[in-house]
Design a protein around this motif. Structure first.
Motif, PDB file in Angstrom:
ATOM      1  N   VAL A  39       0.825  -1.211   0.000  1.00 44.51           N
ATOM      2  CA  VAL A  39       0.000   0.000   0.000  1.00 44.51           C
ATOM      3  C   VAL A  39       0.858   1.260   0.000  1.00 44.51           C
ATOM      4  O   VAL A  39       0.459   2.295   0.521  1.00 44.51           O
ATOM      5  CB  VAL A  39      -0.961   0.007   1.212  1.00 44.51           C
ATOM      6  CG1 VAL A  39      -2.010  -1.066   1.073  1.00 44.51           C
ATOM      7  CG2 VAL A  39      -0.216  -0.130   2.508  1.00 44.51           C
ATOM      8  N   GLY A  40       2.023   1.197  -0.610  1.00 44.10           N
ATOM      9  CA  GLY A  40       2.967   2.310  -0.585  1.00 44.10           C
ATOM     10  C   GLY A  40       2.468   3.568  -1.250  1.00 44.10           C
ATOM     11  O   GLY A  40       2.728   4.678  -0.776  1.00 44.10           O
ATOM     12  N   ASP A  41       1.738   3.436  -2.355  1.00 43.41           N
ATOM     13  CA  ASP A  41       1.241   4.630  -3.046  1.00 43.41           C
ATOM     14  C   ASP A  41       0.256   5.410  -2.189  1.00 43.41           C
ATOM     15  O   ASP A  41       0.287   6.635  -2.127  1.00 43.41           O
ATOM     16  CB  ASP A  41       0.577   4.248  -4.365  1.00 43.41           C
ATOM     17  CG  ASP A  41       1.571   3.699  -5.356  1.00 43.41           C
ATOM     18  OD1 ASP A  41       2.763   4.049  -5.235  1.00 43.41           O
ATOM     19  OD2 ASP A  41       1.157   2.930  -6.238  1.00 43.41           O
ATOM     20  N   PHE A  42      -0.611   4.687  -1.501  1.00 46.45           N
ATOM     21  CA  PHE A  42      -1.592   5.346  -0.638  1.00 46.45           C
ATOM     22  C   PHE A  42      -0.905   6.030   0.541  1.00 46.45           C
ATOM     23  O   PHE A  42      -1.172   7.192   0.842  1.00 46.45           O
ATOM     24  CB  PHE A  42      -2.613   4.323  -0.135  1.00 46.45           C
ATOM     25  CG  PHE A  42      -3.584   4.900   0.850  1.00 46.45           C
ATOM     26  CD1 PHE A  42      -4.582   5.745   0.426  1.00 46.45           C
ATOM     27  CD2 PHE A  42      -3.491   4.601   2.196  1.00 46.45           C
ATOM     28  CE1 PHE A  42      -5.479   6.286   1.335  1.00 46.45           C
ATOM     29  CE2 PHE A  42      -4.375   5.133   3.100  1.00 46.45           C
ATOM     30  CZ  PHE A  42      -5.383   5.979   2.669  1.00 46.45           C
ATOM     31  N   PHE A  43      -0.011   5.305   1.220  1.00 45.66           N
ATOM     32  CA  PHE A  43       0.661   5.886   2.379  1.00 45.66           C
ATOM     33  C   PHE A  43       1.599   7.019   1.989  1.00 45.66           C
ATOM     34  O   PHE A  43       1.791   7.954   2.756  1.00 45.66           O
ATOM     35  CB  PHE A  43       1.431   4.828   3.163  1.00 45.66           C
ATOM     36  CG  PHE A  43       0.596   4.131   4.188  1.00 45.66           C
ATOM     37  CD1 PHE A  43      -0.079   4.848   5.144  1.00 45.66           C
ATOM     38  CD2 PHE A  43       0.498   2.751   4.196  1.00 45.66           C
ATOM     39  CE1 PHE A  43      -0.851   4.221   6.095  1.00 45.66           C
ATOM     40  CE2 PHE A  43      -0.270   2.107   5.148  1.00 45.66           C
ATOM     41  CZ  PHE A  43      -0.954   2.841   6.094  1.00 45.66           C
ATOM     42  N   GLY A  44       2.165   6.951   0.807  1.00 45.94           N
ATOM     43  CA  GLY A  44       3.030   8.034   0.360  1.00 45.94           C
ATOM     44  C   GLY A  44       2.286   9.350   0.246  1.00 45.94           C
ATOM     45  O   GLY A  44       2.767  10.397   0.684  1.00 45.94           O
ATOM     46  N   SER A  45       1.090   9.302  -0.325  1.00 50.43           N
ATOM     47  CA  SER A  45       0.324  10.536  -0.459  1.00 50.43           C
ATOM     48  C   SER A  45      -0.199  11.023   0.884  1.00 50.43           C
ATOM     49  O   SER A  45      -0.216  12.231   1.152  1.00 50.43           O
ATOM     50  CB  SER A  45      -0.829  10.341  -1.438  1.00 50.43           C
ATOM     51  OG  SER A  45      -1.713   9.347  -0.964  1.00 50.43           O
ATOM     52  N   ILE A  46      -0.599  10.115   1.747  1.00 52.49           N
ATOM     53  CA  ILE A  46      -1.098  10.509   3.074  1.00 52.49           C
ATOM     54  C   ILE A  46       0.026  11.125   3.906  1.00 52.49           C
ATOM     55  O   ILE A  46      -0.168  12.147   4.571  1.00 52.49           O
ATOM     56  CB  ILE A  46      -1.717   9.303   3.801  1.00 52.49           C
ATOM     57  CG1 ILE A  46      -2.963   8.828   3.080  1.00 52.49           C
ATOM     58  CG2 ILE A  46      -2.021   9.626   5.246  1.00 52.49           C
ATOM     59  CD1 ILE A  46      -4.086   9.825   3.045  1.00 52.49           C
ATOM     60  N   LEU A  47       1.203  10.521   3.903  1.00 52.19           N
ATOM     61  CA  LEU A  47       2.320  11.065   4.677  1.00 52.19           C
ATOM     62  C   LEU A  47       2.804  12.395   4.105  1.00 52.19           C
ATOM     63  O   LEU A  47       3.198  13.294   4.854  1.00 52.19           O
ATOM     64  CB  LEU A  47       3.462  10.058   4.733  1.00 52.19           C
ATOM     65  CG  LEU A  47       3.192   8.817   5.579  1.00 52.19           C
ATOM     66  CD1 LEU A  47       4.329   7.825   5.425  1.00 52.19           C
ATOM     67  CD2 LEU A  47       2.992   9.174   7.027  1.00 52.19           C
ATOM     68  N   GLY A  48       2.751  12.542   2.793  1.00 51.38           N
ATOM     69  CA  GLY A  48       3.101  13.822   2.191  1.00 51.38           C
ATOM     70  C   GLY A  48       2.112  14.912   2.573  1.00 51.38           C
ATOM     71  O   GLY A  48       2.501  16.049   2.864  1.00 51.38           O
ATOM     72  N   PHE A  49       0.837  14.576   2.589  1.00 51.65           N
ATOM     73  CA  PHE A  49      -0.189  15.535   3.013  1.00 51.65           C
ATOM     74  C   PHE A  49       0.005  15.928   4.469  1.00 51.65           C
ATOM     75  O   PHE A  49      -0.083  17.102   4.827  1.00 51.65           O
ATOM     76  CB  PHE A  49      -1.580  14.935   2.798  1.00 51.65           C
ATOM     77  CG  PHE A  49      -2.687  15.801   3.305  1.00 51.65           C
ATOM     78  CD1 PHE A  49      -3.058  16.937   2.610  1.00 51.65           C
ATOM     79  CD2 PHE A  49      -3.363  15.479   4.465  1.00 51.65           C
ATOM     80  CE1 PHE A  49      -4.082  17.741   3.069  1.00 51.65           C
ATOM     81  CE2 PHE A  49      -4.381  16.276   4.933  1.00 51.65           C
ATOM     82  CZ  PHE A  49      -4.747  17.409   4.237  1.00 51.65           C
ATOM     83  N   ALA A  52       2.759  15.894   6.249  1.00 52.54           N
ATOM     84  CA  ALA A  52       3.967  16.715   6.397  1.00 52.54           C
ATOM     85  C   ALA A  52       3.724  18.140   5.913  1.00 52.54           C
ATOM     86  O   ALA A  52       4.152  19.105   6.562  1.00 52.54           O
ATOM     87  CB  ALA A  52       5.118  16.080   5.635  1.00 52.54           C
ATOM     88  N   SER A  53       3.025  18.309   4.798  1.00 49.78           N
ATOM     89  CA  SER A  53       2.773  19.659   4.297  1.00 49.78           C
ATOM     90  C   SER A  53       1.803  20.420   5.203  1.00 49.78           C
ATOM     91  O   SER A  53       1.974  21.622   5.424  1.00 49.78           O
ATOM     92  CB  SER A  53       2.254  19.617   2.863  1.00 49.78           C
ATOM     93  OG  SER A  53       1.037  18.922   2.806  1.00 49.78           O
ATOM     94  N   MET A  54       0.800  19.744   5.756  1.00 55.18           N
ATOM     95  CA  MET A  54      -0.118  20.409   6.676  1.00 55.18           C
ATOM     96  C   MET A  54       0.591  20.816   7.963  1.00 55.18           C
ATOM     97  O   MET A  54       0.339  21.903   8.502  1.00 55.18           O
ATOM     98  CB  MET A  54      -1.307  19.509   7.002  1.00 55.18           C
ATOM     99  CG  MET A  54      -2.273  19.354   5.859  1.00 55.18           C
ATOM    100  SD  MET A  54      -2.960  20.906   5.267  1.00 55.18           S
ATOM    101  CE  MET A  54      -3.875  21.436   6.682  1.00 55.18           C
ATOM    102  N   ALA A  55       1.475  19.971   8.474  1.00 55.08           N
ATOM    103  CA  ALA A  55       2.235  20.322   9.675  1.00 55.08           C
ATOM    104  C   ALA A  55       3.118  21.538   9.416  1.00 55.08           C
ATOM    105  O   ALA A  55       3.214  22.433  10.262  1.00 55.08           O
ATOM    106  CB  ALA A  55       3.077  19.131  10.124  1.00 55.08           C
ATOM    107  N   LEU A  56       3.739  21.593   8.254  1.00 50.56           N
ATOM    108  CA  LEU A  56       4.574  22.738   7.911  1.00 50.56           C
ATOM    109  C   LEU A  56       3.744  24.022   7.839  1.00 50.56           C
ATOM    110  O   LEU A  56       4.150  25.063   8.363  1.00 50.56           O
ATOM    111  CB  LEU A  56       5.276  22.491   6.575  1.00 50.56           C
ATOM    112  CG  LEU A  56       6.112  23.659   6.053  1.00 50.56           C
ATOM    113  CD1 LEU A  56       7.373  23.807   6.894  1.00 50.56           C
ATOM    114  CD2 LEU A  56       6.440  23.467   4.611  1.00 50.56           C
TER     115      LEU A  56
END
Length: 60
Positions: A16-26, A28-32
């Protein structure tokens, strides 16, 4: 968290790497964005924030 997915849950991460990649990127950007917003309030709105509220938020 990305390191943990790569080392501890490698087979699951491959599936499920594609799904988790987009969720973790989101995440990280929201935290920033949130941290940048709070830093902007602390730097530019220092006089507009009530002193007690400012002290309690800075100590957290």
């Amino acid at each position: 968290m990305e390191f943990q997915f790569g080392t501890n849950w490698a087979p699951f991460s491959e599936a499920v790497g594609d799904f988790f990649g987009s969720i973790l990127g989101f995440e990280a950007s929201m935290a920033l964005m949130l941290e940048a917003g709070f830093l902007g309030i602390m730097l530019f709105g220092w006089e507009r924030v009530i002193a007690l509220r400012r002290q309690s938020r800075t100590l957290e």
